[in-house]
Design a protein around this motif. Structure first.
Motif, PDB file in Angstrom:
ATOM      1  N   ASN A 149      57.184  56.299  -7.696  1.00  0.00           N
ATOM      2  CA  ASN A 149      55.761  56.337  -7.554  1.00  0.00           C
ATOM      3  C   ASN A 149      54.988  54.808  -8.007  1.00  0.00           C
ATOM      4  OD1 ASN A 149      55.027  58.633  -5.934  1.00  0.00           O
ATOM      5  ND2 ASN A 149      55.741  59.665  -7.472  1.00  0.00           N
ATOM      6  N   ASP A 150      55.653  53.698  -7.990  1.00  0.00           N
ATOM      7  CA  ASP A 150      55.490  52.645  -8.779  1.00  0.00           C
ATOM      8  C   ASP A 150      54.523  51.585  -7.886  1.00  0.00           C
ATOM      9  OD1 ASP A 150      57.369  51.878  -7.374  1.00  0.00           O
ATOM     10  OD2 ASP A 150      58.742  51.339  -9.009  1.00  0.00           O
ATOM     11  N   HIS A 151      54.354  50.555  -8.510  1.00  0.00           N
ATOM     12  CA  HIS A 151      53.602  49.276  -7.890  1.00  0.00           C
ATOM     13  C   HIS A 151      54.648  48.992  -6.374  1.00  0.00           C
ATOM     14  CE1 HIS A 151      50.991  45.805  -6.876  1.00  0.00           C
ATOM     15  NE2 HIS A 151      52.036  45.453  -6.974  1.00  0.00           N
ATOM     16  N   ALA A 152      55.755  48.711  -6.956  1.00  0.00           N
ATOM     17  CA  ALA A 152      56.681  48.355  -5.930  1.00  0.00           C
ATOM     18  C   ALA A 152      56.864  48.872  -4.650  1.00  0.00           C
ATOM     19  CB  ALA A 152      57.950  48.319  -6.389  1.00  0.00           C
ATOM     20  N   MET A 177      52.240  63.991   1.145  1.00  0.00           N
ATOM     21  CA  MET A 177      50.839  64.014   0.435  1.00  0.00           C
ATOM     22  C   MET A 177      50.764  64.489  -0.906  1.00  0.00           C
ATOM     23  SD  MET A 177      47.470  66.227   1.823  1.00  0.00           S
ATOM     24  CE  MET A 177      47.443  65.275   3.298  1.00  0.00           C
ATOM     25  N   VAL A 178      51.327  65.574  -1.505  1.00  0.00           N
ATOM     26  CA  VAL A 178      51.435  65.971  -2.701  1.00  0.00           C
ATOM     27  C   VAL A 178      52.818  66.813  -3.200  1.00  0.00           C
ATOM     28  CG1 VAL A 178      50.262  67.555  -4.625  1.00  0.00           C
ATOM     29  CG2 VAL A 178      48.792  66.575  -2.581  1.00  0.00           C
ATOM     30  N   LEU A 179      53.354  66.212  -4.437  1.00  0.00           N
ATOM     31  CA  LEU A 179      54.497  66.636  -4.907  1.00  0.00           C
ATOM     32  C   LEU A 179      54.401  66.739  -6.487  1.00  0.00           C
ATOM     33  CD1 LEU A 179      57.355  64.780  -3.024  1.00  0.00           C
ATOM     34  CD2 LEU A 179      56.640  66.789  -2.444  1.00  0.00           C
ATOM     35  N   ASP A 180      55.084  67.555  -6.951  1.00  0.00           N
ATOM     36  CA  ASP A 180      55.077  67.459  -8.445  1.00  0.00           C
ATOM     37  C   ASP A 180      55.849  66.141  -9.077  1.00  0.00           C
ATOM     38  OD1 ASP A 180      57.998  67.478  -8.507  1.00  0.00           O
ATOM     39  OD2 ASP A 180      58.202  69.702  -8.561  1.00  0.00           O
ATOM     40  N   SER A 181      55.716  65.774 -10.355  1.00  0.00           N
ATOM     41  CA  SER A 181      56.039  64.344 -10.605  1.00  0.00           C
ATOM     42  C   SER A 181      57.412  64.122 -10.236  1.00  0.00           C
ATOM     43  CB  SER A 181      55.592  64.525 -12.102  1.00  0.00           C
ATOM     44  OG  SER A 181      56.229  65.455 -12.858  1.00  0.00           O
ATOM     45  N   GLY A 182      58.285  65.330 -10.103  1.00  0.00           N
ATOM     46  CA  GLY A 182      59.621  65.064  -9.925  1.00  0.00           C
ATOM     47  C   GLY A 182      60.091  64.382  -8.492  1.00  0.00           C
ATOM     48  N   GLY A 183      59.243  65.186  -7.596  1.00  0.00           N
ATOM     49  CA  GLY A 183      59.509  64.700  -6.221  1.00  0.00           C
ATOM     50  C   GLY A 183      60.647  65.063  -5.617  1.00  0.00           C
ATOM     51  N   ARG A 184      61.390  66.133  -6.058  1.00  0.00           N
ATOM     52  CA  ARG A 184      62.703  66.390  -5.468  1.00  0.00           C
ATOM     53  C   ARG A 184      62.679  66.940  -4.086  1.00  0.00           C
ATOM     54  NH1 ARG A 184      66.970  65.758  -9.368  1.00  0.00           N
ATOM     55  NH2 ARG A 184      68.427  66.361  -7.707  1.00  0.00           N
ATOM     56  N   SER A 185      63.483  66.849  -3.096  1.00  0.00           N
ATOM     57  CA  SER A 185      63.320  67.476  -1.845  1.00  0.00           C
ATOM     58  C   SER A 185      64.209  68.685  -1.670  1.00  0.00           C
ATOM     59  CB  SER A 185      64.043  66.501  -0.587  1.00  0.00           C
ATOM     60  OG  SER A 185      65.383  66.251  -0.764  1.00  0.00           O
ATOM     61  N   LEU A 186      64.261  69.629  -0.373  1.00  0.00           N
ATOM     62  CA  LEU A 186      64.873  70.699  -0.156  1.00  0.00           C
ATOM     63  C   LEU A 186      66.263  70.348   0.017  1.00  0.00           C
ATOM     64  CD1 LEU A 186      62.317  72.532   1.609  1.00  0.00           C
ATOM     65  CD2 LEU A 186      62.979  72.866  -0.913  1.00  0.00           C
ATOM     66  N   THR A 188      69.987  70.154  -0.139  1.00  0.00           N
ATOM     67  CA  THR A 188      70.809  70.293  -1.166  1.00  0.00           C
ATOM     68  C   THR A 188      72.269  69.286  -1.467  1.00  0.00           C
ATOM     69  OG1 THR A 188      71.793  72.147   0.280  1.00  0.00           O
ATOM     70  CG2 THR A 188      70.262  72.706  -1.190  1.00  0.00           C
ATOM     71  N   VAL A 189      72.310  68.952  -0.172  1.00  0.00           N
ATOM     72  CA  VAL A 189      73.637  67.925  -0.217  1.00  0.00           C
ATOM     73  C   VAL A 189      73.367  66.621  -1.033  1.00  0.00           C
ATOM     74  CG1 VAL A 189      75.482  66.606   1.498  1.00  0.00           C
ATOM     75  CG2 VAL A 189      74.504  69.207   1.843  1.00  0.00           C
ATOM     76  N   ARG A 190      72.190  66.221  -0.461  1.00  0.00           N
ATOM     77  CA  ARG A 190      71.788  64.734  -1.159  1.00  0.00           C
ATOM     78  C   ARG A 190      70.216  64.944  -1.864  1.00  0.00           C
ATOM     79  NH1 ARG A 190      71.126  60.651   3.587  1.00  0.00           N
ATOM     80  NH2 ARG A 190      69.253  62.174   4.100  1.00  0.00           N
ATOM     81  N   PRO A 191      70.240  65.497  -2.750  1.00  0.00           N
ATOM     82  CA  PRO A 191      68.971  65.692  -3.487  1.00  0.00           C
ATOM     83  C   PRO A 191      68.328  64.283  -3.445  1.00  0.00           C
ATOM     84  CG  PRO A 191      70.428  66.848  -4.755  1.00  0.00           C
ATOM     85  CD  PRO A 191      71.226  66.046  -3.643  1.00  0.00           C
ATOM     86  N   TRP A 192      66.812  64.245  -3.037  1.00  0.00           N
ATOM     87  CA  TRP A 192      66.308  63.163  -3.146  1.00  0.00           C
ATOM     88  C   TRP A 192      64.744  63.198  -3.689  1.00  0.00           C
ATOM     89  CZ3 TRP A 192      65.366  60.860   2.680  1.00  0.00           C
ATOM     90  CH2 TRP A 192      64.773  59.598   2.605  1.00  0.00           C
ATOM     91  N   ALA A 193      64.498  62.375  -4.842  1.00  0.00           N
ATOM     92  CA  ALA A 193      63.159  62.302  -5.307  1.00  0.00           C
ATOM     93  C   ALA A 193      62.445  61.411  -4.699  1.00  0.00           C
ATOM     94  CB  ALA A 193      63.422  61.868  -6.892  1.00  0.00           C
ATOM     95  N   GLN A 194      61.413  61.926  -3.856  1.00  0.00           N
ATOM     96  CA  GLN A 194      60.673  61.368  -3.079  1.00  0.00           C
ATOM     97  C   GLN A 194      59.098  61.136  -3.527  1.00  0.00           C
ATOM     98  OE1 GLN A 194      60.562  63.411   0.639  1.00  0.00           O
ATOM     99  NE2 GLN A 194      62.462  63.471   0.937  1.00  0.00           N
ATOM    100  N   ASN A 195      58.519  59.873  -3.303  1.00  0.00           N
ATOM    101  CA  ASN A 195      57.286  59.343  -3.602  1.00  0.00           C
ATOM    102  C   ASN A 195      56.124  60.259  -2.935  1.00  0.00           C
ATOM    103  OD1 ASN A 195      57.970  57.081  -5.421  1.00  0.00           O
ATOM    104  ND2 ASN A 195      58.896  56.422  -3.521  1.00  0.00           N
ATOM    105  N   ALA A 196      55.038  60.275  -3.384  1.00  0.00           N
ATOM    106  CA  ALA A 196      54.016  60.932  -2.893  1.00  0.00           C
ATOM    107  C   ALA A 196      52.705  60.090  -2.988  1.00  0.00           C
ATOM    108  CB  ALA A 196      53.828  62.583  -3.184  1.00  0.00           C
TER     109      ALA A 196
END
Length: 243
Positions: A149-152, A177-186, A188-196
Motif C-alpha cells: 500500500n505504498d506510493h509506488a 475497498m477495505v482490507l486489514d493491514s495484512g491484505g491476505r486473500s482467500l 489457499t493455493v496462492r495466498p496474496w496480500a492485496q492492496n486496498a
C-alpha cells in the motif's frame, strides 16, 4: 425445471426482492470470471452455455417479468477463455440483444480497445473496467507478505487508470475497498496480500496512496463527463469536460 431456468429465476428474484426493500439493482452479470476456474470460489462456463443461458433463459425471463435491472456481459478476466466467451455472446444476435453493458477486469486490458471499438455503440457505451489491478503480485519478484500500500502502487494505479480510460471504458472500479493491514486473500493455493483503498488495524484506519488516486478523479470528474484528448508532453494526463 432445467438448471438454466432455475438459475435465471434466482437471478430475477434476487433483483425483485432487493427492489421490495427499496434497494434498486441497476444490472446483473451472469458469472464472475466465467472462463477462469480457480481454487477460490469460481464456476467455469463454456461459450455455448453462456450464449444459451443469456439468449434463451435469463434475457427472456427478465423481459417477461419486467425485471428492473439490465443484463451485462461479464465480468470477464481471463484474456483467453473470457475473451472467447465475451465475443461469442456479442456475436450471437439473440444473446447480444439482451446485453446492456460489458464488464472487463484487469486481465482483459489488452482487449479493452477492441471491445470499445466493436461493441460500445451497441451497449450505449457501457463498457466498464470492473476490477482494478491490486498489485503486489505473487508470481513476480519482490512480493511482500504484507500488502505494501505504498506510493509506488499509487503511481502504478494512476498509470492503469490512465490506460484504461484512454482505451475507451466509461467507468472504472476500485479493488479492494477495505482490507486489514495484512491484505491476505482467500486463495489457499496462492495466498496474496492485496492492496486496498483503506486499511484497518484494530480501531485505526489508514487512507493509502491508492485511495488518493481514486479520490482525485472522483472529486473532479462528474458522471457524464467527456474525456478530452491530450497529446505530446501531456501523454500521462487525463482531461475531462464535465456536463
Amino acid at each position: 425445471m432445467s438448471k438454466s431456468r432455475s438459475l435465471s429465476a434466482k437471478h430475477a428474484r434476487f433483483v425483485e426482492e432487493y427492489a421490495t426493500e427499496g434497494i434498486p439493482i441497476a444490472f446483473v452479470m451472469p458469472q464472475n470470471e466465467a472462463g477462469y476456474p480457480q481454487d477460490y470460489p469460481s464456476c467455469e462456463w463454456t461459450s455455448s452455455t453462456m450464449v444459451d443461458y443469456i439468449g434463451n433463459h435469463l434475457g427472456p425471463l427478465f423481459q417477461q417479468r419486467s425485471v428492473p435491472a439490465g443484463i451485462w456481459a461479464g465480468t470477464y478476466s481471463n484474456p483467453t477463455n473470457d475473451n472467447t466467451i465475451g465475443n461469442a455472446v456479442m456475436s450471437n444476435s439473440t444473446a447480444a440483444g439482451y446485453i446492456d453493458g460489458i464488464a472487463l477486469q484487469w486481465g482483459m486490458q489488452q482487449h479493452a480497445a477492441t471491445y470499445v471499438s466493436n461493441y460500445a455503440s451497441r451497449v450505449d457505451n457501457n463498457i466498464m473496467q470492473s476490477e482494478h489491478q491490486c498489485g503486489n503480485y505473487p508470481w513476480e519478484g519482490g512480493y511482500q507478505q504484507t500488502a505494501p500500500n505504498d506510493h509506488a502502487y499509487g503511481v502504478e494505479s494512476w498509470g492503469l487508470i490512465n490506460n484504461w480510460i484512454k482505451a475507451g471504458v466509461n467507468s472504472y472500479l476500485a479493488w479492494n475497498m477495505v482490507l486489514d493491514s495484512g491484505g491476505r486473500s482467500l486463495d489457499t493455493v496462492r495466498p496474496w496480500a492485496q492492496n486496498a483503498l483503506i486499511t484497518v488495524s484494530g480501531s485505526d484506519y489508514r487512507l493509502t496512496p491508492y485511495f488518493y488516486v481514486f479520490r482525485h478523479l472522483a472529486n473532479f470528474v462528474d458522471p457524464g463527463a467527456y474525456r478530452v484528448d491530450t497529446s505530446g508532453s501531456f501523454g500521462e494526463v487525463l482531461a475531462f469536460e464535465n456536463p
